[in-house]
Write an enzyme that holds these catalytic residues in place. Structure first.
Site, short mmCIF file in Angstrom:
data_model
loop_
_atom_site.label_atom_id
_atom_site.label_comp_id
_atom_site.label_asym_id
_atom_site.label_seq_id
_atom_site.Cartn_x
_atom_site.Cartn_y
_atom_site.Cartn_z
N SER A 135 0.85 -1.18 0.00
CA SER A 135 0.00 0.00 0.00
C SER A 135 0.90 1.24 0.00
CB SER A 135 -0.90 -0.03 1.24
OG SER A 135 -1.66 1.15 1.34
N LYS A 161 -1.12 -0.92 -4.30
CA LYS A 161 -2.32 -0.12 -4.01
C LYS A 161 -1.89 1.32 -3.82
CE LYS A 161 -4.87 0.27 0.26
NZ LYS A 161 -5.65 -0.46 1.30
N LYS A 163 -2.87 5.14 -2.65
CA LYS A 163 -3.81 5.98 -1.90
C LYS A 163 -4.11 7.20 -2.76
CE LYS A 163 -4.06 3.85 2.13
NZ LYS A 163 -5.34 3.44 2.75
N ASP A 188 -7.19 3.30 -3.16
CA ASP A 188 -7.93 3.41 -1.90
C ASP A 188 -8.13 4.89 -1.58
OD1 ASP A 188 -9.06 3.13 0.60
OD2 ASP A 188 -7.36 2.08 1.50
N GLU A 213 -11.18 1.04 -3.71
CA GLU A 213 -11.51 0.80 -2.30
C GLU A 213 -12.09 2.04 -1.63
OE1 GLU A 213 -8.11 -0.82 -0.27
OE2 GLU A 213 -8.97 -0.56 1.73
N ASP A 238 -14.08 -1.05 2.75
CA ASP A 238 -13.19 -1.24 3.90
C ASP A 238 -13.94 -0.65 5.11
OD1 ASP A 238 -11.22 -0.99 5.86
OD2 ASP A 238 -9.71 -0.03 4.61
N LYS A 262 -10.51 -6.75 7.68
CA LYS A 262 -9.50 -6.45 8.72
C LYS A 262 -10.12 -6.94 10.02
CE LYS A 262 -7.75 -2.18 6.58
NZ LYS A 262 -7.84 -0.71 6.61
N GLY A 290 -4.69 -4.17 5.88
CA GLY A 290 -3.65 -3.99 6.90
C GLY A 290 -3.82 -2.66 7.60
#
Ligand code: OSB
Ligand code: MG
Length: 369
Positions: A135, A161, A163, A188, A213, A238, A262, A290
């Site tokens: 990430s 991934k 952000k 995400d 996400e 998420d 998670k 995570g």
């Protein structure tokens, strides 16, 4: 098994590099570590909280309060035969999933050690290694982003991934896709957008992302369902999914096609298993998210991700992506095929290093019968 002693620690770990998301920037990670004692054995758990309420309302402070005032008094001195007993004892308390999950994780570890069984096996997992990705936080410039991705690709990560936040989305993504045409990419947003931004997400369709996400607000399943109809890329939730009930409702109204699991966010590994089973029964992929965990939480994530429904790579990177020094051993290494080995020793299968734990502890307290 009689729970005789519970210890709480507030720890602060220095991150290898700052981690920026749409809700803020973290230079260090604060969390709570739980230690349980029963039958001459010790169990460890990690509350996946942060120092500020950006991802969730829970913080190290709220978790400390709820654990010390309510959850610990409810279980200390009780005889538990399984995790079901633990869940019943806390059933009257609302929310505070990360606090709950940290305590539950320590119980799973303890049970595994008492019985000599790895957590993976207790959970019903089978794989010896699981596919993982990395990430990548928001970078100061697009150029920095490309070089950061390059470093991780060189290290062997086959899924990345990114952000995103408003103003740092399409251009960055298009540049990343041009530079890495075949890389498995996903994004995400950590709930930074609203339905008015739907064009941004429609314009992501040609980029071949694995998933998008949590684009919209945590408590907004309805608008996610509207957005999912407008885009071809699968939406993944998420923050919105705090229980198996939320997961069922999200799938039923078409708010997402994939779920990030998670254990902290959903209140523990037992609830995580229920979400996994629900998604498997409905043919929906899940993957393990995570929270920049220490070696303790990372071991639990690997065990969870060994279940058969975790078909997408998890946000479970190697220890050196996060911390120069960790509080548990052995450190996790990335294999050449972008997988990490699942621990196969009893319980979590890692050993806490007392001196390393002591060095990062800001506050600790012991609760006895
Ligand atoms: O939204 O998945 C998230 C880290 C902290 C809080 C929220 C998130 C994340 C990550 C990091 O994306 C995943 C990791 O631990 O590598
Ligand atoms: Mg997320």
């Amino acid at each position: 098994m009689l729970l005789e002693m519970i210890e709480l620690r507030h720890v602060r770990m220095q991150l290898q590099s700052p981690f920026e998301t749409s809700f803020g920037i973290e230079h260090e990670r604060d969390c709570l570590i739980v230690r349980l004692e029963a039958e001459g054995q010790v169990g460890w758990g990690e509350c996946a909280v942060s120092s500020f309420p950006g991802y969730s309302y829970e913080t190290t402070g709220t978790a400390w309060h709820v654990l010390s005032e309510f959850f610990i008094p409810a279980v200390l001195g009780q005889r538990l035969s399984d995790v079901g007993d633990f869940i019943s004892l806390l059933a009257g308390f609302k929310g505070h999933n990360m606090a709950r999950a940290g305590l539950e994780m320590a119980l799973w570890d303890l049970m595994g050690r008492v019985e000599g069984i790895p957590l993976k096996q207790l959970l019903g997992g089978s794989r010896q290694r699981v596919p993982v990705g990395v990430s990548v936080g928001i970078q100061p410039t697009t150029k920095n982003l490309l070089s950061t991705i390059e470093t991780y690709v060189q290290a062997g990560y086959q899924r990345v991934k990114l952000k995103i936040k408003p103003g740092r989305d399409l251009e960055d993504l298009q540049a990343a896709r041009r530079a890495f045409p075949d890389l498995k990419l996903q994004v995400d947003a950590n709930s930074a957008y609203s339905l008015e931004d739907r064009d941004v997400f429609m314009r992501m369709d040609p980029l071949g992302l694995l998933l998008i996400e949590q684009p919209l607000a945590e408590d907004d399943l309805i608008d996610h369902a509207v957005l999912q109809k407008a885009v071809k890329t699968p939406l993944c939730l998420d923050e919105s999914i705090l229980s198996v009930r939320h997961a069922r409702q999200a799938l039923e109204i078409g708010a997402c096609r994939v779920i990030n699991i998670k254990s902290g966010r959903v209140g523990g590994l037992a609830e995580a298993l229920r979400i996994h089973d629900l998604c498997s029964a409905r043919g929906r992929p899940v993957w393990c998210g995570g929270m920049l965990e220490t070696g303790i939480g990372r071991a639990a994530n690997l065990a969870l991700a060994s279940l058969p429904g975790f078909t997408l790579p998890g946000d479970i990177s190697a220890s050196d992506r996060y911390y120069a020094e960790d509080i548990a051993e052995p450190r996790f290494q990335l294999n050449a095929d972008s997988t990490i080995d699942v621990p196969d020793q009893p319980g979590l299968g890692v050993e806490v290093v007392p001196e390393a734990l002591e060095r990062v502890t800001l506050r600790s307290e012991r609760f006895r019968i």
